[in-house]
Design an enzyme around this catalytic site. Structure first.
Site, mmCIF file in Angstrom:
data_model
loop_
_atom_site.group_PDB
_atom_site.id
_atom_site.type_symbol
_atom_site.label_atom_id
_atom_site.label_comp_id
_atom_site.label_asym_id
_atom_site.label_seq_id
_atom_site.Cartn_x
_atom_site.Cartn_y
_atom_site.Cartn_z
ATOM 1 N N ASN A 268 0.805 -1.232 0.000
ATOM 2 C CA ASN A 268 0.000 0.000 0.000
ATOM 3 C C ASN A 268 0.836 1.280 0.000
ATOM 4 O O ASN A 268 0.478 2.259 -0.650
ATOM 5 C CB ASN A 268 -0.983 -0.010 1.181
ATOM 6 C CG ASN A 268 -0.295 -0.108 2.515
ATOM 7 O OD1 ASN A 268 0.759 -0.736 2.637
ATOM 8 N ND2 ASN A 268 -0.862 0.509 3.518
ATOM 9 N N GLU B 283 3.970 -4.867 12.323
ATOM 10 C CA GLU B 283 2.935 -3.839 12.135
ATOM 11 C C GLU B 283 1.847 -4.493 11.301
ATOM 12 O O GLU B 283 2.057 -4.779 10.121
ATOM 13 C CB GLU B 283 3.499 -2.627 11.392
ATOM 14 C CG GLU B 283 4.720 -1.986 12.035
ATOM 15 C CD GLU B 283 4.439 -1.277 13.344
ATOM 16 O OE1 GLU B 283 3.254 -1.204 13.736
ATOM 17 O OE2 GLU B 283 5.389 -0.823 13.979
ATOM 18 N N CYS C 269 -3.154 1.283 6.613
ATOM 19 C CA CYS C 269 -3.520 0.524 7.808
ATOM 20 C C CYS C 269 -4.192 1.411 8.844
ATOM 21 O O CYS C 269 -4.916 0.923 9.700
ATOM 22 C CB CYS C 269 -2.284 -0.120 8.402
ATOM 23 S SG CYS C 269 -1.033 1.106 8.826
ATOM 24 N N GLU D 196 7.562 0.811 16.435
ATOM 25 C CA GLU D 196 8.577 1.394 15.584
ATOM 26 C C GLU D 196 8.559 2.901 15.815
ATOM 27 O O GLU D 196 7.730 3.413 16.555
ATOM 28 C CB GLU D 196 8.282 1.050 14.117
ATOM 29 C CG GLU D 196 8.367 -0.441 13.859
ATOM 30 C CD GLU D 196 8.163 -0.827 12.397
ATOM 31 O OE1 GLU D 196 7.475 -0.107 11.669
ATOM 32 O OE2 GLU D 196 8.707 -1.870 11.991
HETATM 33 P P1 NAD Z 1 0.284 -9.363 3.240
HETATM 34 O O1 NAD Z 1 0.406 -9.809 4.646
HETATM 35 O O2 NAD Z 1 -0.505 -10.161 2.301
HETATM 36 O O3 NAD Z 1 1.723 -9.223 2.569
HETATM 37 C C1 NAD Z 1 2.729 -8.420 3.145
HETATM 38 C C2 NAD Z 1 4.080 -8.966 2.727
HETATM 39 O O4 NAD Z 1 4.252 -10.259 3.301
HETATM 40 C C3 NAD Z 1 4.245 -9.156 1.211
HETATM 41 O O5 NAD Z 1 5.571 -8.826 0.873
HETATM 42 C C4 NAD Z 1 3.981 -10.639 1.025
HETATM 43 O O6 NAD Z 1 4.601 -11.172 -0.106
HETATM 44 C C5 NAD Z 1 4.582 -11.204 2.302
HETATM 45 N N1 NAD Z 1 4.034 -12.489 2.739
HETATM 46 C C6 NAD Z 1 2.781 -12.963 2.563
HETATM 47 N N2 NAD Z 1 2.654 -14.178 3.124
HETATM 48 C C7 NAD Z 1 3.853 -14.477 3.675
HETATM 49 C C8 NAD Z 1 4.344 -15.593 4.408
HETATM 50 N N3 NAD Z 1 3.574 -16.636 4.704
HETATM 51 N N4 NAD Z 1 5.628 -15.554 4.830
HETATM 52 C C9 NAD Z 1 6.416 -14.502 4.566
HETATM 53 N N5 NAD Z 1 6.011 -13.428 3.865
HETATM 54 C C10 NAD Z 1 4.729 -13.395 3.442
HETATM 55 O O7 NAD Z 1 -0.234 -7.854 3.322
HETATM 56 P P2 NAD Z 1 -0.623 -6.910 2.108
HETATM 57 O O8 NAD Z 1 -1.888 -7.425 1.529
HETATM 58 O O9 NAD Z 1 0.569 -6.721 1.257
HETATM 59 O O10 NAD Z 1 -0.891 -5.521 2.869
HETATM 60 C C11 NAD Z 1 -2.122 -5.174 3.430
HETATM 61 C C12 NAD Z 1 -2.152 -5.506 4.902
HETATM 62 O O11 NAD Z 1 -1.055 -4.885 5.552
HETATM 63 C C13 NAD Z 1 -3.373 -4.998 5.607
HETATM 64 O O12 NAD Z 1 -3.810 -5.957 6.529
HETATM 65 C C14 NAD Z 1 -2.862 -3.775 6.356
HETATM 66 O O13 NAD Z 1 -3.600 -3.410 7.487
HETATM 67 C C15 NAD Z 1 -1.496 -4.209 6.721
HETATM 68 N N6 NAD Z 1 -0.642 -3.047 6.967
HETATM 69 C C16 NAD Z 1 -0.317 -2.735 8.263
HETATM 70 C C17 NAD Z 1 0.456 -1.613 8.528
HETATM 71 C C18 NAD Z 1 0.828 -1.203 9.924
HETATM 72 O O14 NAD Z 1 1.711 -0.354 10.080
HETATM 73 N N7 NAD Z 1 0.209 -1.751 10.961
HETATM 74 C C19 NAD Z 1 0.929 -0.843 7.472
HETATM 75 C C20 NAD Z 1 0.570 -1.192 6.167
HETATM 76 C C21 NAD Z 1 -0.220 -2.309 5.925
HETATM 77 O O1 6OD Z 2 3.635 6.624 9.081
HETATM 78 C C1 6OD Z 2 4.242 5.589 9.350
HETATM 79 O O2 6OD Z 2 5.359 5.600 9.888
HETATM 80 C C2 6OD Z 2 3.660 4.299 9.034
HETATM 81 N N1 6OD Z 2 4.363 3.226 9.426
HETATM 82 C C3 6OD Z 2 2.483 4.219 8.384
HETATM 83 C C4 6OD Z 2 1.825 3.018 8.097
HETATM 84 C C5 6OD Z 2 0.738 3.032 7.324
HETATM 85 C C6 6OD Z 2 0.041 1.847 6.992
HETATM 86 O O3 6OD Z 2 -0.488 1.624 5.946
#
Ligand code: NAD
Ligand code: 6OD
Length: 489
Positions: free
Chosen positions: A169, A268, A302, A470
């Site tokens: 994202n 995260e 997120c 973080e």
């Molecule tokens: P995802 O978990 O599908 O993938 C994230 C990364 O993990 C990708 O690089 C993917 O290839 C890898 N991955 C997937 N399965 C794996 C496994 N079994 N082992 C190792 N690596 C693996 O997430 P996404 O769809 O790319 O992103 C969206 C999600 O991320 C949403 O749930 C969102 O809330 C979360 N997110 C959280 C934050 C935060 O800071 N809390 C920030 C951004 C996104």
């Molecule tokens: O602003 C940041 O430092 C941060 N980690 C944002 C995450 C956004 C999630 O999609």
């Protein structure tokens, strides 16, 4: 009519053939089966990405291990700070290329990539370059708890080889948010961006190469997650720590893999963030703020608000204004056909069980964008709290609005559910703000604003939204091992 702001590739400038390569031990290569890279704006294939097999991941981890005892070991904090600033300079020098790559991979509006994603990629390097250098100056203090003839001091050692796994994202922002502090503390890194968005990571590897980072200090492997490059990396016995951002479900899978080696993790994860709007709030600001917090990056942040609880006397006025605003908010496509289908599934259930006040479907353009992955900004009402669209993370441009009657009820509603990442509170009463915010089970509560970031503050979630914090010293702490040396005098 809403304003789709993800331009056709032709309008963004010429679409270049995208070349994606691994970068291991200071060498670019394309080992592994290629898979297509797709532009979400129109669904067209724009390049090929090589899937890192076991041998490539292994080579990357070995290179990172060897680099720990190479020239990198002689870089002090000030040297590392200088090189991180050079990386930031390198991104700055190729700013427009980074913006174009981020837009092509994600489909996000140019304004967003140019004002948030790429500037934050630069800022991440600068922030940790400065913070780690100033911390190393401060850490000359000693701790002498017994006061009777022992000199104690603390040495902050790197953890070793850090695996960084990032989502699609905010590709550059979230990758560099971990890579920068990991390098600042003297670690070496193997990074894996999302399979959907590898392009800015490729450019970052070029910058790392250009600034003369010793070979093996930063390595990049591409590929999918489960049963693929991601799992190979996070399950690799040569990895000393894992920094991951992505879905909570993926975090669980990675934690299982990490358990075998007791590898430390920083996670995260997902969110189902609540907004609370009190009747004493500046309603215009609350509406504008919620449009931003729910629909920025088409809801694919997120921190985005997916549930809003509004005090009953202003519920209808707020909801009507939000629905009207949603009709004209700029938006881009979702990241992939699979993700668009997932969001559309929630919308179909929500339309059957509640009321769609705005959006609820995909736009029809009558041009190439009809091949892309678009969903209009959507405002829902009338769903029960246990409905999947209210309880589960959608990660799209969808927000549900519900009324509440008391402060107590608002806090309970916001705290319900498995996630605890972020919340927003809109109120004109300062005492109420200070009373309510700390009661929310989240890592970050914003009052009368959203996503206002100071990179030194703790960032992360509680419950299913993450493990650890973080930001600022929190990242520097995770990426280092404090060691006590005690000298008897
Ligand atoms: P995802 O978990 O599908 O993938 C994230 C990364 O993990 C990708 O690089 C993917 O290839 C890898 N991955 C997937 N399965 C794996 C496994 N079994 N082992 C190792 N690596 C693996 O997430 P996404 O769809 O790319 O992103 C969206 C999600 O991320 C949403 O749930 C969102 O809330 C979360 N997110 C959280 C934050 C935060 O800071 N809390 C920030 C951004 C996104
Ligand atoms: O602003 C940041 O430092 C941060 N980690 C944002 C995450 C956004 C999630 O999609």
């Amino acid at each position: 009519m809403s304003s789709p702001a993800g331009q056709l590739p032709e309008a963004r400038g010429a679409r270049k053939a995208v070349r994606i390569r691994h970068y291991t031990a200071g060498r670019f290569h394309t080992d592994g089966e290629p898979f297509p890279l797709v532009d979400p704006v129109d669904g067209r294939t724009v390049g090929q990405v090589p899937e890192a097999g076991a041998a490539t991941v292994d080579a990357a981890v070995r290179a990172a291990r060897e680099a720990l005892s190479g020239p990198w070991a002689s870089y002090g904090p000030a040297d590392r700070s200088r090189v991180l600033h050079r990386v930031a300079d390198g991104i700055e020098a190729r700013f427009e290329e980074f913006v174009a790559a981020e837009c092509s991979d994600t489909g996000k509006p140019r304004e967003l990539a140019a004002s948030v994603d790429i500037p934050r990629g630069i800022a991440n390097f600068r922030a940790y370059a400065d913070l780690s250098a100033s911390r190393s100056e401060q850490s000359w203090h000693t701790e002498t708890p017994d006061g009777r003839g022992a000199l104690n001091y603390t040495v902050h050692k790197p953890l070793g080889v850090v695996a960084v796994v990032a989502p699609w994202n905010l590709p550059l922002l979230l990758l560099t948010w971990k890579v920068a502090p990991a390098l600042a503390m003297g670690n070496t890194v193997v990074a894996k961006p999302s399979e959907l968005t590898p392009s800015t990571a490729e450019l970052l590897a070029e910058v790392m190469d250009e600034v003369g980072l010793p070979a093996g200090v930063f390595n990049l492997v591409h590929g999918h997650g489960a049963d693929a490059a991601g799992a190979r990396l996070t399950g690799h016995p040569g990895v000393d720590a894992i920094a991951f951002t992505g879905e909570s479900r993926t975090g669980r899978a990675i934690m299982h893999a990490a358990a075998d080696q007791l590898t430390p993790v920083s996670f995260e994860l997902g969110g189902k963030n609540a907004g609370i709007v009190f009747a004493d709030a500046d309603l215009e600001k609350a509406v504008a703020g919620t449009l931003r917090s729910s629909f920025t990056n088409s809801g694919q942040v997120c921190l985005c608000t997916e549930r809003v609880y509004v005090e009953r006397p202003v519920f209808e006025e707020f909801t009507a204004a939000l629905a009207k605003g949603a009709e004209s908010v700029p938006y881009g496509p979702l990241a992939s056909a699979e993700h668009r289908d997932k969001v559309a599934g929630y919308l179909a259930k929500a339309a059957a069980d509640g009321t769609v006040r705005a959006g609820g479907d995909s736009p029809v353009f009558g041009d190439a964008r009809d091949g892309g992955f678009w969903v209009r900004p959507t405002v829902l009402t009338g769903l029960p709290e246990d409905h999947p669209a209210v309880r589960e993370e959608i990660f799209g441009p969808v927000v549900h609005v519900a009324p509440f009657d008391t402060e107590e009820e608002a806090v309970a509603l916001a705290n319900a559910g498995p996630y605890g990442l972020a919340a927003t509170v809109w109120t004109g009463d300062l005492s109420r703000a200070h009373r309510v915010a700390p009661r929310l089970d989240v890592g970050i509560a914003w009052v009368n604003t959203w996503n206002l970031r100071d990179l030194r503050t703790p960032f992360g979630g509680v419950k299913a939204s993450g493990i650890g914090r973080e930001g600022g010293h929190h990242s520097l702490d995770f990426f280092s091992e404090p060691m006590n040396v005690c000298v008897k005098i």
